[in-house]
Design a protein around this motif. Structure first.
Motif, PDB file in Angstrom:
ATOM      1  N   UNK A   1       0.829  -1.211   0.000  1.00 62.83           N
ATOM      2  CA  UNK A   1       0.000   0.000   0.000  1.00 62.83           C
ATOM      3  C   UNK A   1       0.859   1.256   0.000  1.00 62.83           C
ATOM      4  N   UNK A   2       1.918   1.259   0.807  1.00 62.84           N
ATOM      5  CA  UNK A   2       2.828   2.416   0.838  1.00 62.84           C
ATOM      6  C   UNK A   2       3.498   2.609  -0.508  1.00 62.84           C
ATOM      7  N   UNK A   3       3.830   1.523  -1.150  1.00 68.42           N
ATOM      8  CA  UNK A   3       4.458   1.587  -2.467  1.00 68.42           C
ATOM      9  C   UNK A   3       3.506   2.238  -3.477  1.00 68.42           C
ATOM     10  N   UNK A   4       2.209   1.924  -3.367  1.00 61.81           N
ATOM     11  CA  UNK A   4       1.199   2.501  -4.265  1.00 61.81           C
ATOM     12  C   UNK A   4       0.892   3.965  -3.950  1.00 61.81           C
ATOM     13  N   UNK A   5       1.234   4.420  -2.749  1.00 61.28           N
ATOM     14  CA  UNK A   5       0.848   5.755  -2.299  1.00 61.28           C
ATOM     15  C   UNK A   5       1.697   6.890  -2.869  1.00 61.28           C
TER      16      UNK A   5
ATOM     17  N   UNK B   1       4.100   0.617 -14.606  1.00 64.20           N
ATOM     18  CA  UNK B   1       5.296  -0.207 -14.390  1.00 64.20           C
ATOM     19  C   UNK B   1       5.686  -0.218 -12.910  1.00 64.20           C
ATOM     20  N   UNK B   2       5.572   0.929 -12.244  1.00 58.89           N
ATOM     21  CA  UNK B   2       5.893   0.998 -10.814  1.00 58.89           C
ATOM     22  C   UNK B   2       4.874   0.222  -9.989  1.00 58.89           C
ATOM     23  N   UNK B   3       3.597   0.294 -10.401  1.00 65.26           N
ATOM     24  CA  UNK B   3       2.557  -0.479  -9.706  1.00 65.26           C
ATOM     25  C   UNK B   3       2.834  -1.976  -9.842  1.00 65.26           C
TER      26      UNK B   3
ATOM     27  N   UNK C   1       5.724  -3.344 -10.262  1.00 64.59           N
ATOM     28  CA  UNK C   1       6.882  -3.652  -9.413  1.00 64.59           C
ATOM     29  C   UNK C   1       6.458  -3.798  -7.946  1.00 64.59           C
ATOM     30  N   UNK C   2       5.557  -2.937  -7.487  1.00 67.84           N
ATOM     31  CA  UNK C   2       5.031  -3.045  -6.119  1.00 67.84           C
ATOM     32  C   UNK C   2       4.368  -4.404  -5.911  1.00 67.84           C
ATOM     33  N   UNK C   3       3.566  -4.796  -6.876  1.00 65.48           N
ATOM     34  CA  UNK C   3       2.831  -6.058  -6.797  1.00 65.48           C
ATOM     35  C   UNK C   3       3.777  -7.252  -6.870  1.00 65.48           C
ATOM     36  N   UNK C   4       4.787  -7.164  -7.715  1.00 66.68           N
ATOM     37  CA  UNK C   4       5.774  -8.252  -7.823  1.00 66.68           C
ATOM     38  C   UNK C   4       6.511  -8.423  -6.503  1.00 66.68           C
ATOM     39  N   UNK C   5       6.931  -7.319  -5.902  1.00 63.82           N
ATOM     40  CA  UNK C   5       7.635  -7.388  -4.610  1.00 63.82           C
ATOM     41  C   UNK C   5       6.748  -7.996  -3.532  1.00 63.82           C
ATOM     42  N   UNK C   6       5.470  -7.588  -3.510  1.00 72.91           N
ATOM     43  CA  UNK C   6       4.535  -8.148  -2.525  1.00 72.91           C
ATOM     44  C   UNK C   6       4.355  -9.650  -2.764  1.00 72.91           C
ATOM     45  N   UNK C   7       4.239 -10.037  -4.024  1.00 69.19           N
ATOM     46  CA  UNK C   7       4.103 -11.459  -4.348  1.00 69.19           C
ATOM     47  C   UNK C   7       5.307 -12.272  -3.900  1.00 69.19           C
ATOM     48  N   UNK C   8       6.491 -11.700  -4.076  1.00 68.78           N
ATOM     49  CA  UNK C   8       7.710 -12.385  -3.641  1.00 68.78           C
ATOM     50  C   UNK C   8       7.737 -12.515  -2.120  1.00 68.78           C
ATOM     51  N   UNK C   9       7.270 -11.476  -1.432  1.00 65.62           N
ATOM     52  CA  UNK C   9       7.219 -11.531   0.033  1.00 65.62           C
ATOM     53  C   UNK C   9       6.216 -12.575   0.511  1.00 65.62           C
ATOM     54  N   UNK C  10       5.053 -12.633  -0.156  1.00 63.07           N
ATOM     55  CA  UNK C  10       4.053 -13.636   0.217  1.00 63.07           C
ATOM     56  C   UNK C  10       4.578 -15.037  -0.055  1.00 63.07           C
ATOM     57  N   UNK C  11       5.331 -15.204  -1.135  1.00 63.09           N
ATOM     58  CA  UNK C  11       5.899 -16.505  -1.452  1.00 63.09           C
ATOM     59  C   UNK C  11       6.855 -16.956  -0.343  1.00 63.09           C
ATOM     60  N   UNK C  12       7.684 -16.040   0.142  1.00 64.39           N
ATOM     61  CA  UNK C  12       8.592 -16.361   1.253  1.00 64.39           C
ATOM     62  C   UNK C  12       7.809 -16.742   2.509  1.00 64.39           C
TER      63      UNK C  12
END
Length: 110
Positions: free
Chosen positions: A33-37, A44-46, A48-59
């Motif tokens: 959410x902070x990344x989107x704010x 492209x930035x959105x 990237x925010x979603x990709x990072x969140x997905x990687x975190x959820x995967x971990x």
């Protein structure tokens, strides 16, 4: 159905239905959410925010999967492993459908 499987299902059901509306958001969701704010954010930035969140959820998922692997009896873990493989197939098909819907049927992005 064995006792371990039943207990896991009951725990999951209780967890899902007993979540408090005032419960704090997960740290991964907060970071996304902070990344989107940002004031002016590109698609492209959105992404990237979603990709990072997905990687975190995967971990996070892998962390709990490994904890269950260490705690469950072998037969229960094999059942979990098989169900997770099926879930991955479902997830991949769902993403394929979403991509087709927005890039082929709707001719563009959201």
């Amino acid at each position: 159905m064995n006792k371990i499987t039943l207990l896991v299902l009951i725990f999951c059901s209780i967890s899902i239905f007993s979540q408090d509306k005032n419960q704090q958001e997960n740290f991964i969701d907060v970071a996304e959410s902070k990344c989107f704010d940002k004031k002016e954010i590109t698609n492209a930035q959105m992404l990237e925010c979603t990709i990072k969140a997905g990687q975190s959820w995967d971990k996070e998922l892998n962390k709990y999967y490994n904890l269950l692997a260490a705690k469950l009896p072998k037969d229960a873990f094999e059942t979990l492993k098989a169900s997770q493989k099926e879930w991955i197939i479902y997830r991949d098909k769902e993403f394929k459908f979403i991509s087709k819907l927005y890039y082929e049927v709707k001719d563009g992005t959201m």
